[in-house]
Design a protein around this motif. Structure first.
Motif, PDB file in Angstrom:
ATOM      1  N   THR A   1     -24.718 -23.835  65.712  1.00  0.00           N
ATOM      2  CA  THR A   1     -23.956 -25.188  65.609  1.00  0.00           C
ATOM      3  C   THR A   1     -23.132 -25.592  67.109  1.00  0.00           C
ATOM      4  OG1 THR A   1     -22.721 -24.816  63.376  1.00  0.00           O
ATOM      5  CG2 THR A   1     -22.011 -25.623  64.421  1.00  0.00           C
ATOM      6  N   LEU A   2     -22.239 -24.478  67.460  1.00  0.00           N
ATOM      7  CA  LEU A   2     -21.561 -25.335  68.721  1.00  0.00           C
ATOM      8  C   LEU A   2     -22.985 -25.909  69.483  1.00  0.00           C
ATOM      9  CD1 LEU A   2     -19.822 -25.227  71.424  1.00  0.00           C
ATOM     10  CD2 LEU A   2     -20.933 -22.980  71.966  1.00  0.00           C
ATOM     11  N   ARG A   3     -23.946 -24.862  69.972  1.00  0.00           N
ATOM     12  CA  ARG A   3     -24.908 -25.257  71.269  1.00  0.00           C
ATOM     13  C   ARG A   3     -25.866 -26.726  70.855  1.00  0.00           C
ATOM     14  NH1 ARG A   3     -22.841 -23.170  74.537  1.00  0.00           N
ATOM     15  NH2 ARG A   3     -23.060 -20.858  75.396  1.00  0.00           N
ATOM     16  N   LEU A   4     -25.930 -27.063  68.931  1.00  0.00           N
ATOM     17  CA  LEU A   4     -26.499 -27.456  68.546  1.00  0.00           C
ATOM     18  C   LEU A   4     -25.980 -29.124  69.063  1.00  0.00           C
ATOM     19  CD1 LEU A   4     -28.879 -29.176  66.998  1.00  0.00           C
ATOM     20  CD2 LEU A   4     -27.910 -28.468  65.097  1.00  0.00           C
ATOM     21  N   THR A   5     -24.677 -29.085  68.338  1.00  0.00           N
ATOM     22  CA  THR A   5     -23.920 -30.360  68.743  1.00  0.00           C
ATOM     23  C   THR A   5     -23.576 -30.877  70.249  1.00  0.00           C
ATOM     24  OG1 THR A   5     -22.760 -29.645  67.029  1.00  0.00           O
ATOM     25  CG2 THR A   5     -21.325 -30.324  68.408  1.00  0.00           C
ATOM     26  N   GLN A   6     -23.615 -29.516  70.986  1.00  0.00           N
ATOM     27  CA  GLN A   6     -23.880 -30.259  72.545  1.00  0.00           C
ATOM     28  C   GLN A   6     -24.765 -30.873  73.021  1.00  0.00           C
ATOM     29  OE1 GLN A   6     -22.904 -25.858  74.162  1.00  0.00           O
ATOM     30  NE2 GLN A   6     -20.722 -27.011  75.077  1.00  0.00           N
TER      31      GLN A   6
ATOM     32  N   GLU B   1     -14.311 -32.775  70.378  1.00  0.00           N
ATOM     33  CA  GLU B   1     -13.635 -33.305  69.231  1.00  0.00           C
ATOM     34  C   GLU B   1     -14.744 -33.574  68.099  1.00  0.00           C
ATOM     35  OE1 GLU B   1     -11.512 -37.355  67.475  1.00  0.00           O
ATOM     36  OE2 GLU B   1     -12.598 -37.501  70.047  1.00  0.00           O
ATOM     37  N   VAL B   2     -16.199 -33.584  68.645  1.00  0.00           N
ATOM     38  CA  VAL B   2     -17.520 -33.781  67.691  1.00  0.00           C
ATOM     39  C   VAL B   2     -17.399 -32.324  67.687  1.00  0.00           C
ATOM     40  CG1 VAL B   2     -19.721 -34.412  66.988  1.00  0.00           C
ATOM     41  CG2 VAL B   2     -18.136 -35.990  68.787  1.00  0.00           C
ATOM     42  N   ILE B   3     -17.514 -31.470  68.023  1.00  0.00           N
ATOM     43  CA  ILE B   3     -17.182 -29.367  68.147  1.00  0.00           C
ATOM     44  C   ILE B   3     -16.298 -29.442  66.716  1.00  0.00           C
ATOM     45  CG2 ILE B   3     -17.119 -28.157  69.020  1.00  0.00           C
ATOM     46  CD1 ILE B   3     -18.006 -28.763  71.499  1.00  0.00           C
ATOM     47  N   GLN B   4     -15.321 -29.706  66.941  1.00  0.00           N
ATOM     48  CA  GLN B   4     -14.060 -29.058  66.540  1.00  0.00           C
ATOM     49  C   GLN B   4     -14.310 -29.790  65.054  1.00  0.00           C
ATOM     50  OE1 GLN B   4     -11.645 -27.648  66.954  1.00  0.00           O
ATOM     51  NE2 GLN B   4     -12.854 -27.205  68.833  1.00  0.00           N
ATOM     52  N   ARG B   5     -15.490 -30.846  64.566  1.00  0.00           N
ATOM     53  CA  ARG B   5     -15.117 -31.647  63.375  1.00  0.00           C
ATOM     54  C   ARG B   5     -16.584 -31.057  62.777  1.00  0.00           C
ATOM     55  NH1 ARG B   5     -16.405 -38.031  65.380  1.00  0.00           N
ATOM     56  NH2 ARG B   5     -14.006 -38.008  65.487  1.00  0.00           N
ATOM     57  N   ALA B   6     -17.558 -30.550  63.761  1.00  0.00           N
ATOM     58  CA  ALA B   6     -18.859 -29.705  62.889  1.00  0.00           C
ATOM     59  C   ALA B   6     -17.935 -28.541  62.558  1.00  0.00           C
ATOM     60  CB  ALA B   6     -19.650 -29.140  64.235  1.00  0.00           C
ATOM     61  N   ARG B   7     -17.068 -27.871  63.188  1.00  0.00           N
ATOM     62  CA  ARG B   7     -16.456 -26.136  62.721  1.00  0.00           C
ATOM     63  C   ARG B   7     -15.427 -26.721  61.614  1.00  0.00           C
ATOM     64  NH1 ARG B   7     -19.168 -23.042  65.270  1.00  0.00           N
ATOM     65  NH2 ARG B   7     -18.399 -22.530  67.901  1.00  0.00           N
ATOM     66  N   ARG B   8     -14.682 -27.761  61.368  1.00  0.00           N
ATOM     67  CA  ARG B   8     -14.305 -27.947  60.743  1.00  0.00           C
ATOM     68  C   ARG B   8     -15.872 -28.164  58.349  1.00  0.00           C
ATOM     69  NH1 ARG B   8     -10.565 -31.670  63.227  1.00  0.00           N
ATOM     70  NH2 ARG B   8     -11.952 -33.208  62.140  1.00  0.00           N
ATOM     71  N   LEU B   9     -17.015 -29.107  58.949  1.00  0.00           N
ATOM     72  CA  LEU B   9     -17.562 -28.652  58.137  1.00  0.00           C
ATOM     73  C   LEU B   9     -17.894 -27.049  57.729  1.00  0.00           C
ATOM     74  CD1 LEU B   9     -19.412 -30.559  56.227  1.00  0.00           C
ATOM     75  CD2 LEU B   9     -20.535 -31.003  58.310  1.00  0.00           C
ATOM     76  N   GLU B  10     -18.465 -26.409  58.660  1.00  0.00           N
ATOM     77  CA  GLU B  10     -19.147 -25.036  58.483  1.00  0.00           C
ATOM     78  C   GLU B  10     -17.639 -24.429  58.409  1.00  0.00           C
ATOM     79  OE1 GLU B  10     -21.027 -22.778  62.230  1.00  0.00           O
ATOM     80  OE2 GLU B  10     -18.727 -22.784  62.523  1.00  0.00           O
ATOM     81  N   SER B  11     -16.637 -24.654  57.855  1.00  0.00           N
ATOM     82  CA  SER B  11     -16.038 -23.838  57.156  1.00  0.00           C
ATOM     83  C   SER B  11     -16.380 -23.738  55.835  1.00  0.00           C
ATOM     84  CB  SER B  11     -14.420 -24.140  58.075  1.00  0.00           C
ATOM     85  OG  SER B  11     -13.576 -25.204  57.989  1.00  0.00           O
ATOM     86  N   ARG B  12     -16.264 -25.139  55.406  1.00  0.00           N
ATOM     87  CA  ARG B  12     -16.373 -25.249  54.298  1.00  0.00           C
ATOM     88  C   ARG B  12     -17.433 -24.714  53.301  1.00  0.00           C
ATOM     89  NH1 ARG B  12     -14.986 -31.068  55.961  1.00  0.00           N
ATOM     90  NH2 ARG B  12     -13.242 -31.125  55.290  1.00  0.00           N
ATOM     91  N   LEU B  13     -18.582 -23.955  54.735  1.00  0.00           N
ATOM     92  CA  LEU B  13     -19.815 -23.455  54.265  1.00  0.00           C
ATOM     93  C   LEU B  13     -19.777 -22.113  54.548  1.00  0.00           C
ATOM     94  CD1 LEU B  13     -22.734 -26.510  55.104  1.00  0.00           C
ATOM     95  CD2 LEU B  13     -21.272 -26.304  53.157  1.00  0.00           C
ATOM     96  N   THR B  14     -18.972 -21.212  53.229  1.00  0.00           N
ATOM     97  CA  THR B  14     -18.793 -20.368  53.204  1.00  0.00           C
ATOM     98  C   THR B  14     -20.072 -18.985  53.347  1.00  0.00           C
ATOM     99  OG1 THR B  14     -18.311 -19.965  50.923  1.00  0.00           O
ATOM    100  CG2 THR B  14     -15.837 -20.212  52.845  1.00  0.00           C
ATOM    101  N   TRP B  15     -21.127 -19.745  52.824  1.00  0.00           N
ATOM    102  CA  TRP B  15     -22.625 -18.667  52.674  1.00  0.00           C
ATOM    103  C   TRP B  15     -23.426 -18.850  54.004  1.00  0.00           C
ATOM    104  CZ3 TRP B  15     -26.194 -21.985  53.963  1.00  0.00           C
ATOM    105  CH2 TRP B  15     -26.043 -23.541  54.220  1.00  0.00           C
ATOM    106  N   LEU B  16     -22.377 -19.580  55.296  1.00  0.00           N
ATOM    107  CA  LEU B  16     -23.559 -19.418  57.022  1.00  0.00           C
ATOM    108  C   LEU B  16     -23.113 -18.094  57.054  1.00  0.00           C
ATOM    109  CD1 LEU B  16     -22.671 -22.981  57.987  1.00  0.00           C
ATOM    110  CD2 LEU B  16     -24.929 -22.248  57.370  1.00  0.00           C
TER     111      LEU B  16
END
Length: 234
Positions: A68-73, A45-60
């Protein structure tokens, strides 16, 4: 009092491949107050929230997704040390270890919930192996792995399905390399198993119309299960 459905999301071995599908599922079910959503992976659930935030940052850059996945874990594990034990057990995607973990999740649910497993691929195999000996009351699987495309026949993947008592809906792609449009002809399935064919492959990439059809089918099964529970309480 009718029990509230608990939708337990149990993914495929490589669950990261399903991130877009997971987002579709969350978008459909997270708005419903009558369903509790539980993930097999405690950090999902936390990873999916991070993914939603990441999807808004199109410049990444693209490589940042793995970071992001490893850091969140890691951050989740530091706050919840038992998560590192889960990751250690999950290495290699051992079916017995996953069965053990799912049985624990179901066992911890209170009496006010109806356990319904919404699974993908190997997750459906895991759920169907323990369903009759646990409190799981419904299994929904998208893309059941009847066979491995690079292996010979493996009866342990499907033999138990002919004796399954727990209701199970299998949404199977007609072009699924793990078992396509002819699975009902090739494999003996219990009367408790319903197969619903979808024009897709094992990756379950769905267009808008297909997604709507699949979700409506899933929701009809959840509603049917809720109806059974209401009848049982009267």
């Amino acid at each position: 009092m009718p029990r509230k459905p608990a939708l337990i999301l149990v993914g495929r071995d490589n669950w990261q491949k399903d991130e877009s599908l997971n987002q579709l599922l969350l978008g459909r079910f997270s708005r419903r107050n009558d369903i509790r959503i539980i993930w097999e992976d405690p950090a999902a659930e936390v990873i999916q929230r991070a993914r939603r935030l990441e999807s808004r940052l199109t410049w990444l850059p693209a490589f940042s997704r793995r970071l992001t996945l490893r850091l969140t874990q890691i951050l989740y594990g530091l706050a919840n040390p038992s998560y590192f034990v889960y990751l250690y057990r999950r290495r290699g995607n051992s079916i017995p270890a996953r069965c053990h973990d799912l049985r624990e999740i179901v066992g911890k649910l209170g009496a006010e919930y109806t356990p319904i497993v919404l699974s993908r691929s190997a997750g459906g195999r895991v759920a169907s192996l323990i369903a009759d000996s646990s409190n799981i009351e419904q299994i929904i699987c998208m893309g059941y792995p009847f066979k491995h495309p690079q292996m010979g026949d493996e009866p342990e993947r499907y033999m138990h399905l002919q004796h399954l008592k727990t209701p199970m809906l299998i949404l199977q792609g007609t072009r699924d390399e793990y078992g396509g449009h002819d699975v009902e002809e090739r494999y003996r399935l219990s009367p408790s198993v319903e197969v619903f064919l979808v024009e897709t492959s094992h990756d379950f990439a769905l267009n808008e119309l297909q997604a709507s059809t699949v979700f409506e089918k899933i929701e009809s099964v959840i509603a049917r299960q809720a109806g059974r529970q209401q009848q049982a309480t009267h």
